[in-house]
Design a protein around this motif. Sequence first.
Motif, mmCIF file in Angstrom:
data_model
loop_
_atom_site.group_PDB
_atom_site.id
_atom_site.type_symbol
_atom_site.label_atom_id
_atom_site.label_comp_id
_atom_site.label_asym_id
_atom_site.label_seq_id
_atom_site.Cartn_x
_atom_site.Cartn_y
_atom_site.Cartn_z
ATOM 1 N N ILE A 166 0.843 -1.207 0.000
ATOM 2 C CA ILE A 166 0.000 0.000 0.000
ATOM 3 C C ILE A 166 0.876 1.254 0.000
ATOM 4 C CG2 ILE A 166 -1.626 1.327 1.407
ATOM 5 C CD1 ILE A 166 -2.882 -1.402 2.195
ATOM 6 N N GLU A 167 1.938 1.238 0.803
ATOM 7 C CA GLU A 167 2.877 2.368 0.804
ATOM 8 C C GLU A 167 3.406 2.612 -0.612
ATOM 9 O OE1 GLU A 167 4.372 4.532 3.229
ATOM 10 O OE2 GLU A 167 2.591 3.969 4.363
ATOM 11 N N SER A 168 3.768 1.525 -1.278
ATOM 12 C CA SER A 168 4.303 1.633 -2.627
ATOM 13 C C SER A 168 3.269 2.210 -3.587
ATOM 14 C CB SER A 168 4.756 0.244 -3.088
ATOM 15 O OG SER A 168 5.257 0.293 -4.395
ATOM 16 N N LEU A 169 2.030 1.765 -3.471
ATOM 17 C CA LEU A 169 0.950 2.307 -4.319
ATOM 18 C C LEU A 169 0.748 3.796 -4.065
ATOM 19 C CD1 LEU A 169 -2.029 -0.232 -4.293
ATOM 20 C CD2 LEU A 169 -0.644 0.450 -6.242
ATOM 21 N N GLU A 170 0.993 4.213 -2.835
ATOM 22 C CA GLU A 170 0.794 5.628 -2.496
ATOM 23 C C GLU A 170 1.981 6.486 -2.927
ATOM 24 O OE1 GLU A 170 -0.134 5.945 1.662
ATOM 25 O OE2 GLU A 170 -2.066 4.938 1.437
ATOM 26 N N GLY A 171 3.003 5.861 -3.499
ATOM 27 C CA GLY A 171 4.141 6.617 -3.992
ATOM 28 C C GLY A 171 5.263 6.778 -2.978
ATOM 29 N N ASN A 172 5.301 5.854 -2.017
ATOM 30 C CA ASN A 172 6.349 5.929 -0.994
ATOM 31 C C ASN A 172 7.319 4.765 -1.129
ATOM 32 O OD1 ASN A 172 4.990 8.133 0.159
ATOM 33 N ND2 ASN A 172 3.640 6.728 1.264
ATOM 34 N N ARG A 173 8.376 4.804 -0.322
ATOM 35 C CA ARG A 173 9.260 3.654 -0.207
ATOM 36 C C ARG A 173 8.432 2.489 0.336
ATOM 37 N NH1 ARG A 173 14.835 5.152 0.687
ATOM 38 N NH2 ARG A 173 15.075 3.513 2.215
ATOM 39 N N GLY A 174 8.707 1.298 -0.134
ATOM 40 C CA GLY A 174 7.898 0.154 0.289
ATOM 41 C C GLY A 174 8.256 -0.339 1.671
ATOM 42 N N GLU A 175 8.011 0.482 2.661
ATOM 43 C CA GLU A 175 8.331 0.100 4.037
ATOM 44 C C GLU A 175 7.044 -0.249 4.783
ATOM 45 O OE1 GLU A 175 10.517 3.506 5.358
ATOM 46 O OE2 GLU A 175 12.396 2.796 4.469
ATOM 47 N N PRO A 176 6.996 -1.440 5.385
ATOM 48 C CA PRO A 176 5.770 -1.873 6.070
ATOM 49 C C PRO A 176 5.347 -0.888 7.167
ATOM 50 C CG PRO A 176 7.260 -3.711 5.825
ATOM 51 C CD PRO A 176 8.022 -2.491 5.413
ATOM 52 N N ARG A 177 4.047 -0.845 7.393
ATOM 53 C CA ARG A 177 3.502 0.009 8.447
ATOM 54 C C ARG A 177 3.346 -0.791 9.727
ATOM 55 N NH1 ARG A 177 -1.666 2.347 5.017
ATOM 56 N NH2 ARG A 177 -0.494 3.726 3.640
ATOM 57 N N ASN A 178 3.177 -0.060 10.814
ATOM 58 C CA ASN A 178 2.780 -0.706 12.057
ATOM 59 C C ASN A 178 1.347 -1.180 11.914
ATOM 60 O OD1 ASN A 178 5.030 -0.505 13.790
ATOM 61 N ND2 ASN A 178 4.640 1.681 14.026
ATOM 62 N N ARG A 179 1.067 -2.361 12.436
ATOM 63 C CA ARG A 179 -0.294 -2.864 12.390
ATOM 64 C C ARG A 179 -0.661 -3.348 13.775
ATOM 65 N NH1 ARG A 179 -0.823 -7.070 7.817
ATOM 66 N NH2 ARG A 179 0.530 -8.195 9.202
ATOM 67 N N PRO A 180 -1.845 -3.082 14.309
ATOM 68 C CA PRO A 180 -2.914 -2.293 13.727
ATOM 69 C C PRO A 180 -2.531 -0.807 13.584
ATOM 70 C CG PRO A 180 -3.408 -2.838 16.028
ATOM 71 C CD PRO A 180 -2.149 -3.534 15.669
ATOM 72 N N PRO A 181 -3.342 -0.043 12.826
ATOM 73 C CA PRO A 181 -4.578 -0.443 12.135
ATOM 74 C C PRO A 181 -4.285 -1.317 10.930
ATOM 75 C CG PRO A 181 -4.012 1.792 11.528
ATOM 76 C CD PRO A 181 -3.034 1.383 12.576
ATOM 77 N N TYR A 182 -5.182 -2.250 10.660
ATOM 78 C CA TYR A 182 -5.044 -3.138 9.510
ATOM 79 C C TYR A 182 -5.660 -2.490 8.272
ATOM 80 C CZ TYR A 182 -3.624 -6.566 12.919
ATOM 81 O OH TYR A 182 -2.946 -7.211 13.929
ATOM 82 N N PRO A 183 -5.180 -2.912 7.084
ATOM 83 C CA PRO A 183 -5.697 -2.311 5.848
ATOM 84 C C PRO A 183 -7.220 -2.396 5.708
ATOM 85 C CG PRO A 183 -3.743 -3.589 5.369
ATOM 86 C CD PRO A 183 -4.083 -3.848 6.810
ATOM 87 N N ALA A 184 -7.821 -3.484 6.235
ATOM 88 C CA ALA A 184 -9.276 -3.621 6.117
ATOM 89 C C ALA A 184 -9.975 -2.412 6.725
ATOM 90 C CB ALA A 184 -9.744 -4.898 6.796
ATOM 91 N N ASN A 185 -9.265 -1.736 7.632
ATOM 92 C CA ASN A 185 -9.811 -0.551 8.278
ATOM 93 C C ASN A 185 -9.172 0.722 7.743
ATOM 94 O OD1 ASN A 185 -9.616 1.470 10.672
ATOM 95 N ND2 ASN A 185 -11.406 0.169 11.033
ATOM 96 N N THR A 186 -7.858 0.761 7.705
ATOM 97 C CA THR A 186 -7.109 1.921 7.245
ATOM 98 C C THR A 186 -6.088 1.452 6.220
ATOM 99 O OG1 THR A 186 -7.324 2.806 9.475
ATOM 100 C CG2 THR A 186 -5.767 3.924 8.026
ATOM 101 N N GLY A 187 -6.472 1.502 4.953
ATOM 102 C CA GLY A 187 -5.599 0.976 3.918
ATOM 103 C C GLY A 187 -5.119 2.031 2.953
ATOM 104 N N TYR A 188 -5.358 1.793 1.665
ATOM 105 C CA TYR A 188 -4.884 2.714 0.626
ATOM 106 C C TYR A 188 -5.472 4.110 0.830
ATOM 107 C CZ TYR A 188 -4.109 4.682 -4.047
ATOM 108 O OH TYR A 188 -3.739 5.490 -5.089
#
Lengths: 390, 159
Positions: A166-188
């Motif tokens: 998702i970070e990569s799709l948003e135009g950022n470095r592909g670095e994982p986010r802290n989870r939660p929040p999960y993408p099903a709730n806070t994603g792209y």
Amino acid sequence: MPILNKAIVFKQENCGDGLQKALNMKPIDILFAVRESGLKGRGGAGFPAGSKWMLASAAQSDKKYVICNADEGEPGTFKDRLLLTEFTEQVFNGMTICGYAIGAHHGFVYLRGEYSYMIDEMQATLQQLHNSGRLGKNILGSGFDFDIEIRLGSGAYVCGEESALIESLEGNRGEPRNRPPYPANTGYMGFPTVVNNVETLATVPILINKGVDWFTSIGTEKSRGTKLISVSGDVDRPGVYEIPYGTTIMEIIEMAGARDVKAVQVGGASGICIPEAELHRNISFEDVPTGGSIIVFNNSRDMLKILENFMEFFTEESCGQCTPCRIGNKKLLDGVFMIERGECSVQYLRELISLGETMQVASKCGLGQSSPNSFITIMKHFGDEILSKY
Amino acid sequence: MLVSEINTLTEEISSLVEKYGAGRQSLLPILQEIQIRYGHISDVAQQEIARLLDIHPVEVYGVTTFYSFLNTTKRAKYNIRLCKTISCDLTNKDGIARALERELGIKFGEISSDEKYSLAYVSCLGMCDQGPAMLINNQVYSKLTPRKVVEILDQIKGR
């Protein structure tokens, strides 16, 4: 590239018109059908697809997204390549059905950069779906709108992790986010997003077409359906095999024509090494879960060289964001080199294994959490052999 | 860079921004297209992309350098990337590597003096059932043998 041996779920005659059937159902009924089917994520983590979809469906938002994770980067895995070429339409239909079920109108396919040569044919399939009213506005007269966009990755293994993707799709470095929040709730872009593996999505239209009872009759109690397995390494017939969950590793590698087997790596570089004595174990969420990579090693192979290849892979592909993964993988690779030079004491090897166990719990994402698996399992089963050789 | 070259580049980036939208989420597709057209993403290109997307140039630099298929320095016309991951390794990747080095007269990590070829290793290409495999730019070649590699290079040399 066909499915070798015998296809069970992924047969053209099973596809029927799952999309039409789904659009005749209420979204809530699709959610229940997917949940009842017990379909679990095929990318490796095995999160129940129905629960994920329900979470996204329940999230209050005017925009939602469906993402097809086609960043198939795990060493030894190539089953999504088969689905994206032979079952392209089913993958897209699965995304549309997911969109209909959760109330999303836009989907992305995140295709790994290494597969960019496939994009023209995929775009052509999208166009055909548009032309036949199966994508775009008012799909098949149902009043539901859905569009799919294909985005390319640029050669980063970590982008297969959903939040990095998702970070990569948003135009950022592909670095994982802290989870939660999960993408099903806070994603792209902060909106509720379902991220599913290619195989999970491709299964959905077939599951809807053939019915939940048919699907649950295949596999085991906790692992319904089938799994596509990519078999490579020391076998006569490498390729993609479809197996019902519960099939033993021995059966799979026999189908592929393995001889003189020393060990089998299940789940790619991030998976575990299974020695010859444990080949009776089976592929399922109860026993050995996997994203679908099986690499066979025969008795001529040096397990330390294999481990070196894996650790070099992780040292390069770690995004470097969190310390356990960035430094840990480097230390494990250095340890492999020390063993090769005959400089690694058993005492230090124990420390390295303990470091690996720390990485499994302390790393931020699945990459660092699973990268020590091969080190730990290879040392467990072949430690004596390696230490007496070097 | 000549002013006229910069102007052409700016125009191209503007049209890409128009095509993909002026949001940050357009950054990767824009970088990918510039990479394909120019073989790399120059400092000037990075600055122009940053200006037109209204983000800091360092953000563009950070993203460009994160991804292994995006380069900030000029690459060769034909970038050869040989898969070095396990399944290809088991199927004699080393033999292919030696054949490539012999044929091109360069080592891995180098670019030929005429800037026509570069040799590099790459992580798993997903061709594990057909190894050894390599990419030349975006085209994939599999089931390589030392002789097949030379035939492929001959085809390219003819171009």
